[in-house]
Every structure is written in structure tokens, then in C-alpha cells.
Design a protein around this motif. Structure first.
Motif, mmCIF file in Angstrom:
data_model
loop_
_atom_site.group_PDB
_atom_site.id
_atom_site.type_symbol
_atom_site.label_atom_id
_atom_site.label_comp_id
_atom_site.label_asym_id
_atom_site.label_seq_id
_atom_site.Cartn_x
_atom_site.Cartn_y
_atom_site.Cartn_z
ATOM 1 N N TYR A 1 0.825 -1.203 0.000
ATOM 2 C CA TYR A 1 0.000 0.000 0.000
ATOM 3 C C TYR A 1 0.864 1.260 0.000
ATOM 4 O O TYR A 1 0.631 2.194 -0.768
ATOM 5 N N LYS A 2 1.877 1.275 0.867
ATOM 6 C CA LYS A 2 2.742 2.458 0.982
ATOM 7 C C LYS A 2 3.463 2.742 -0.327
ATOM 8 O O LYS A 2 3.498 3.893 -0.800
ATOM 9 N N ASN A 3 4.026 1.699 -0.935
ATOM 10 C CA ASN A 3 4.783 1.902 -2.167
ATOM 11 C C ASN A 3 3.890 2.342 -3.314
ATOM 12 O O ASN A 3 4.294 3.147 -4.161
ATOM 13 N N THR A 4 2.668 1.811 -3.352
ATOM 14 C CA THR A 4 1.748 2.191 -4.422
ATOM 15 C C THR A 4 1.235 3.613 -4.233
ATOM 16 O O THR A 4 1.104 4.377 -5.194
ATOM 17 N N THR A 5 0.968 3.977 -2.988
ATOM 18 C CA THR A 5 0.373 5.284 -2.704
ATOM 19 C C THR A 5 1.400 6.397 -2.632
ATOM 20 O O THR A 5 1.191 7.487 -3.171
ATOM 21 N N TYR A 6 2.543 6.119 -2.001
ATOM 22 C CA TYR A 6 3.520 7.165 -1.746
ATOM 23 C C TYR A 6 4.806 7.017 -2.545
ATOM 24 O O TYR A 6 5.634 7.915 -2.532
ATOM 25 N N GLY A 7 5.000 5.885 -3.196
ATOM 26 C CA GLY A 7 6.198 5.698 -3.995
ATOM 27 C C GLY A 7 7.279 4.972 -3.229
ATOM 28 O O GLY A 7 7.322 4.973 -1.998
ATOM 29 N N TYR A 8 8.182 4.343 -3.963
ATOM 30 C CA TYR A 8 9.215 3.530 -3.333
ATOM 31 C C TYR A 8 10.240 4.368 -2.585
ATOM 32 O O TYR A 8 11.000 3.859 -1.770
ATOM 33 N N LYS B 1 6.621 18.691 2.124
ATOM 34 C CA LYS B 1 7.178 17.408 2.563
ATOM 35 C C LYS B 1 6.658 16.976 3.941
ATOM 36 O O LYS B 1 6.375 15.806 4.168
ATOM 37 N N GLU B 2 6.543 17.931 4.857
ATOM 38 C CA GLU B 2 6.112 17.573 6.209
ATOM 39 C C GLU B 2 4.680 17.042 6.202
ATOM 40 O O GLU B 2 4.368 16.071 6.894
ATOM 41 N N ARG B 3 3.823 17.684 5.435
ATOM 42 C CA ARG B 3 2.435 17.215 5.351
ATOM 43 C C ARG B 3 2.386 15.827 4.722
ATOM 44 O O ARG B 3 1.637 14.951 5.165
ATOM 45 N N TYR B 4 3.196 15.609 3.709
ATOM 46 C CA TYR B 4 3.270 14.311 3.034
ATOM 47 C C TYR B 4 3.719 13.230 4.018
ATOM 48 O O TYR B 4 3.137 12.149 4.098
ATOM 49 N N ARG B 5 4.724 13.535 4.807
ATOM 50 C CA ARG B 5 5.245 12.582 5.790
ATOM 51 C C ARG B 5 4.183 12.275 6.853
ATOM 52 O O ARG B 5 3.987 11.122 7.239
ATOM 53 N N ASN B 6 3.487 13.304 7.318
ATOM 54 C CA ASN B 6 2.463 13.102 8.338
ATOM 55 C C ASN B 6 1.294 12.277 7.822
ATOM 56 O O ASN B 6 0.714 11.465 8.559
ATOM 57 N N MET B 7 0.951 12.476 6.574
ATOM 58 C CA MET B 7 -0.139 11.701 5.990
ATOM 59 C C MET B 7 0.220 10.230 5.917
ATOM 60 O O MET B 7 -0.610 9.363 6.186
ATOM 61 N N MET B 8 1.484 9.938 5.561
ATOM 62 C CA MET B 8 1.900 8.549 5.493
ATOM 63 C C MET B 8 1.888 7.914 6.887
ATOM 64 O O MET B 8 1.459 6.762 7.053
ATOM 65 N N LYS B 9 2.298 8.662 7.907
ATOM 66 C CA LYS B 9 2.265 8.151 9.276
ATOM 67 C C LYS B 9 0.827 7.898 9.721
ATOM 68 O O LYS B 9 0.545 6.919 10.411
ATOM 69 N N ARG B 10 -0.067 8.796 9.333
ATOM 70 C CA ARG B 10 -1.475 8.634 9.691
ATOM 71 C C ARG B 10 -2.065 7.415 9.014
ATOM 72 O O ARG B 10 -2.807 6.644 9.642
ATOM 73 N N ASP B 11 -1.727 7.191 7.751
ATOM 74 C CA ASP B 11 -2.181 5.991 7.053
ATOM 75 C C ASP B 11 -1.641 4.731 7.719
ATOM 76 O O ASP B 11 -2.355 3.735 7.871
ATOM 77 N N GLU B 12 -0.377 4.763 8.109
ATOM 78 C CA GLU B 12 0.229 3.587 8.748
ATOM 79 C C GLU B 12 -0.461 3.279 10.073
ATOM 80 O O GLU B 12 -0.731 2.111 10.384
ATOM 81 N N ARG B 13 -0.766 4.299 10.836
ATOM 82 C CA ARG B 13 -1.454 4.096 12.112
ATOM 83 C C ARG B 13 -2.836 3.481 11.885
ATOM 84 O O ARG B 13 -3.232 2.543 12.579
ATOM 85 N N ARG B 14 -3.561 3.982 10.892
ATOM 86 C CA ARG B 14 -4.890 3.427 10.606
ATOM 87 C C ARG B 14 -4.774 2.010 10.068
ATOM 88 O O ARG B 14 -5.589 1.144 10.408
ATOM 89 N N PHE B 15 -3.774 1.753 9.230
ATOM 90 C CA PHE B 15 -3.560 0.411 8.690
ATOM 91 C C PHE B 15 -3.318 -0.583 9.818
ATOM 92 O O PHE B 15 -3.883 -1.680 9.839
ATOM 93 N N ALA C 1 9.483 6.662 -0.478
ATOM 94 C CA ALA C 1 8.781 7.305 0.633
ATOM 95 C C ALA C 1 9.573 7.270 1.933
ATOM 96 O O ALA C 1 9.418 8.159 2.775
ATOM 97 N N ASP C 2 10.426 6.253 2.112
ATOM 98 C CA ASP C 2 11.188 6.145 3.354
ATOM 99 C C ASP C 2 12.469 6.966 3.338
ATOM 100 O O ASP C 2 13.163 7.067 4.351
ATOM 101 N N GLU C 3 12.811 7.516 2.185
ATOM 102 C CA GLU C 3 14.040 8.283 2.084
ATOM 103 C C GLU C 3 13.859 9.666 2.690
ATOM 104 O O GLU C 3 12.773 10.222 2.708
ATOM 105 N N GLU C 4 14.928 10.218 3.194
ATOM 106 C CA GLU C 4 14.914 11.563 3.773
ATOM 107 C C GLU C 4 15.850 12.449 2.968
ATOM 108 O O GLU C 4 17.016 12.108 2.750
ATOM 109 N N PRO C 5 15.423 13.622 2.530
ATOM 110 C CA PRO C 5 14.035 14.072 2.579
ATOM 111 C C PRO C 5 13.232 13.451 1.438
ATOM 112 O O PRO C 5 13.790 12.722 0.637
ATOM 113 N N PHE C 6 11.936 13.784 1.351
ATOM 114 C CA PHE C 6 11.111 13.331 0.241
ATOM 115 C C PHE C 6 11.440 14.197 -0.970
ATOM 116 O O PHE C 6 10.957 15.319 -1.106
ATOM 117 N N TYR C 7 12.253 13.671 -1.856
ATOM 118 C CA TYR C 7 12.658 14.450 -3.006
ATOM 119 C C TYR C 7 11.482 14.716 -3.936
ATOM 120 O O TYR C 7 10.633 13.858 -4.144
#
Length: 320
Positions: A130-137, A150-164, A139-145
Motif C-alpha cells: 500500500y505504501k509503495n503504491t500510494t507514496y512511492g518507493y 514534505k512535512e504534510r506528506y510525511r504526516n499523511m503517510m504516518k497517519r495511514d500507517e497508524r490506521r492500517f 517514501a522512506d528516504e529523507e528528505p522526500f525528493y
């Protein structure tokens, strides 16, 4: 049932769309909305039963069938409702079928997008898929090139992970179809209510105290333009907040109060509809229905939730 899309939609969609503050009332409440705008008066017509499901616009498909075709297809649906194959339809079986008809759009939506996420075709979706399809491979790299905000993007992924993780009952970070449905549509699952409350607070709470005051509550629904006077409905919402939302009268909503707000205890309209259909068709008054009793009253059933307001009658038998 109308709910705020930013709460329950896949969060990436919200990120991609530029949101304009609405001037109309938003509704975060998840409740059993009445099943029709019409009065439930079968002495005049079956309009209530015909429009009792939010997809009632599809009821007109019933008009394309002859009575004979309707009865034949209704009989096939009855066989599906009778899960234990004892020849009788109980209130619970009918209620379960009505709920199934109500929620079919959710499962059809999940099925439609399932292949996009199930990359290895094992009929499960892992968090990595799900993460790779939604946010790209990357997504775990710093920063999000090459990613704006970027901060909002990172927070959204964390929120998705928590819900998942909340939806993933066994904690293996691999979602079954039911678990993935709970992830995408948490408002439909009791065990996801806590995460819905958390996300509601995060969406509305602007000062970070994990509480919702009246100004935050109103701001979630309404943003004035050019110092215009507050509409009457906004004044009414302020009154609702003070008199009915803020139960302990401390001027703010805590988790418990928000839970009461967005998950109110109301009538189970699917149960009421099932009881109504049984009462109107149960000729021998044994509190259950035979196929004959249903077919004898076919006109009421083909205009009710039990057939998705006629839509199911136009489906092939193998589609159920």
C-alpha cells in the motif's frame, strides 16, 4: 449518509486535491440516516420501501422488468437470503441482507481497486504494498525528493500507517480484504471507532490540546467571507455545541464527547425495515417468512432494501 470526505477517504486523495473552505454545513456524524424522505405509509404506496436505501436512484431499473421477471429474480434473491437453507427467512437473515445491500457499494469499491494494491497477487495487501503504491518507493528516504509540502506528506503517510495497523487485527502488517475494507472505510467498523475519533480531533483541533472548542467546532463547518453575518444554521450549531455536544459544560469536547457526537446511538433502521417487511408479509404470524409469502407480496419487496431497490433484480444470479 454524508460524511466529511477528508476524514474517511484515502488520505492521499485529500493531499492531491486543493481544498476550498466550504460555506455549507459539513456533517461528521456517522449515523443510521432515515431510509427515505417519504412517509412510511403502505396504505398509499410503497414509496418509502422503494427509496429506503441511499442508492434509491437506481430503483428505476425495476420499472424495466415485467412482474413475471421480477418474481423470478426475487425468488433467486430469497434463496440467497436464506443462509441456512431451512426454507424460512428470519428477521436476522433479512436484516443481514439489507445491511449487505447497504454496504455493497463499499465492497465493490474495494474490489475495484484491489488489484492496484495487491502487487504480488496473494489476495492480501501488505503495508509495504500500500505504501509503495500510494507514496512511492522513495517514501522512506529523507528528505522526500520532488515532493511539495514534505512535512504534510510525511504526516499523511504516518497517519495511514497508524490506521492500517488498527485495521490489521492480527498485527502482521498484511491486510485481508475485510481488514483493508476497514482501513479504507473505518466508519463502518466498530473496532475502528477509536481511530475515527482520533482523526476527527486531529482534523479539527487547531491549538494542539487534543480538545475541540466551539470556535474550532464551527470553523470545521463554516468559514465566513468578507465579515458576513453568521447564518442562522451556524448560530444553531453554536447552541447545539453548548447544550448537546459539550456534556460536561467545560466549553470543550473531549474524546468521549466527540465519540457521542460522531457515533450517536440511534434507531437501527435496517432492523426496523426488516421487521416491517416481515410484519406486512407474514400471513401465518410465525415471525418468519417463506418464499411463497415473499413472492405473494413481491411488489413490496422489489421496492425495498432487500433487492437494493430493484437494482439486484437486474443483476445476473451469479453476481450475488
Amino acid at each position: 449518509m454524508k460524511l466529511l470526505s477528508v476524514l474517511f477517504a484515502v488520505t492521499l486523495c485529500s493531499w492531491l486535491v486543493t481544498c476550498v473552505p466550504t460555506q455549507e454545513k459539513k456533517d461528521r456524524i456517522h449515523h443510521g440516516k432515515d431510509l427515505s424522505d417519504h412517509k412510511h405509509d403502505d396504505s398509499k404506496d410503497f414509496q418509502y420501501d422503494h427509496e429506503a436505501f441511499p442508492g434509491r436512484e437506481d430503483a428505476k431499473t425495476f420499472d424495466q422488468l415485467t412482474p413475471e421477471e421480477s418474481k423470478e429474480r426475487l425468488g433467486k434473491i430469497v434463496d440467497k437470503i436464506d443462509r441456512d437453507k431451512d426454507g424460512f427467512i428470519t428477521n436476522q437473515e433479512l436484516k443481514d441482507w439489507i445491511a449487505h445491500a447497504q454496504n455493497r457499494y463499499i465492497y465493490e469499491n474495494v474490489n475495484k481497486h484491489w488489484r492496484d494494491y495487491d502487487k504480488n497477487k496473494d489476495d492480501k495487501i501488505s503495508w509495504e504494498e500500500y505504501k509503495n503504491t500510494t507514496y512511492g518507493y522513495a517514501a522512506d528516504e529523507e528528505p522526500f525528493y520532488d515532493v511539495p509540502d514534505k512535512e504534510r506528506y510525511r504526516n499523511m503517510m504516518k497517519r495511514d500507517e497508524r490506521r492500517f495497523k488498527q485495521a490489521d487485527k492480527d498485527g502482521d502488517l498484511i491486510a485481508t480484504r475485510d481488514e483493508f475494507t476497514a482501513f479504507l472505510h473505518p466508519e463502518e467498523f466498530d473496532y475502528m471507532k477509536d481511530i475515527v475519533i482520533t482523526e476527527t480531533i486531529e482534523d479539527i483541533d487547531k491549538n494542539g490540546d487534543m480538545l475541540v472548542d466551539v470556535n474550532e467546532y464551527i470553523a470545521d463547518m463554516y468559514t465566513p467571507e468578507n465579515d458576513e453575518p453568521e447564518p442562522e444554521w451556524v448560530k444553531s450549531e453554536r447552541h447545539q455545541f453548548a447544550e448537546h455536544r459539550d456534556l460536561n459544560k467545560d466549553g470543550k469536547l473531549d474524546r468521549s464527547e466527540i465519540g457521542h457526537w460522531i457515533h450517536p446511538h440511534e434507531y437501527d433502521h435496517t432492523d426496523l425495515e426488516a421487521k416491517h417487511l416481515i410484519y406486512e408479509s407474514d400471513k401465518d404470524r410465525d415471525d418468519k417468512l417463506t418464499k411463497k409469502e415473499i413472492l405473494d407480496n413481491w411488489n413490496m419487496f422489489v421496492g425495498s432494501q432487500a433487492t437494493n431497490y430493484g437494482e439486484d433484480l437486474t443483476r445476473r444470479h451469479d453476481e450475488f
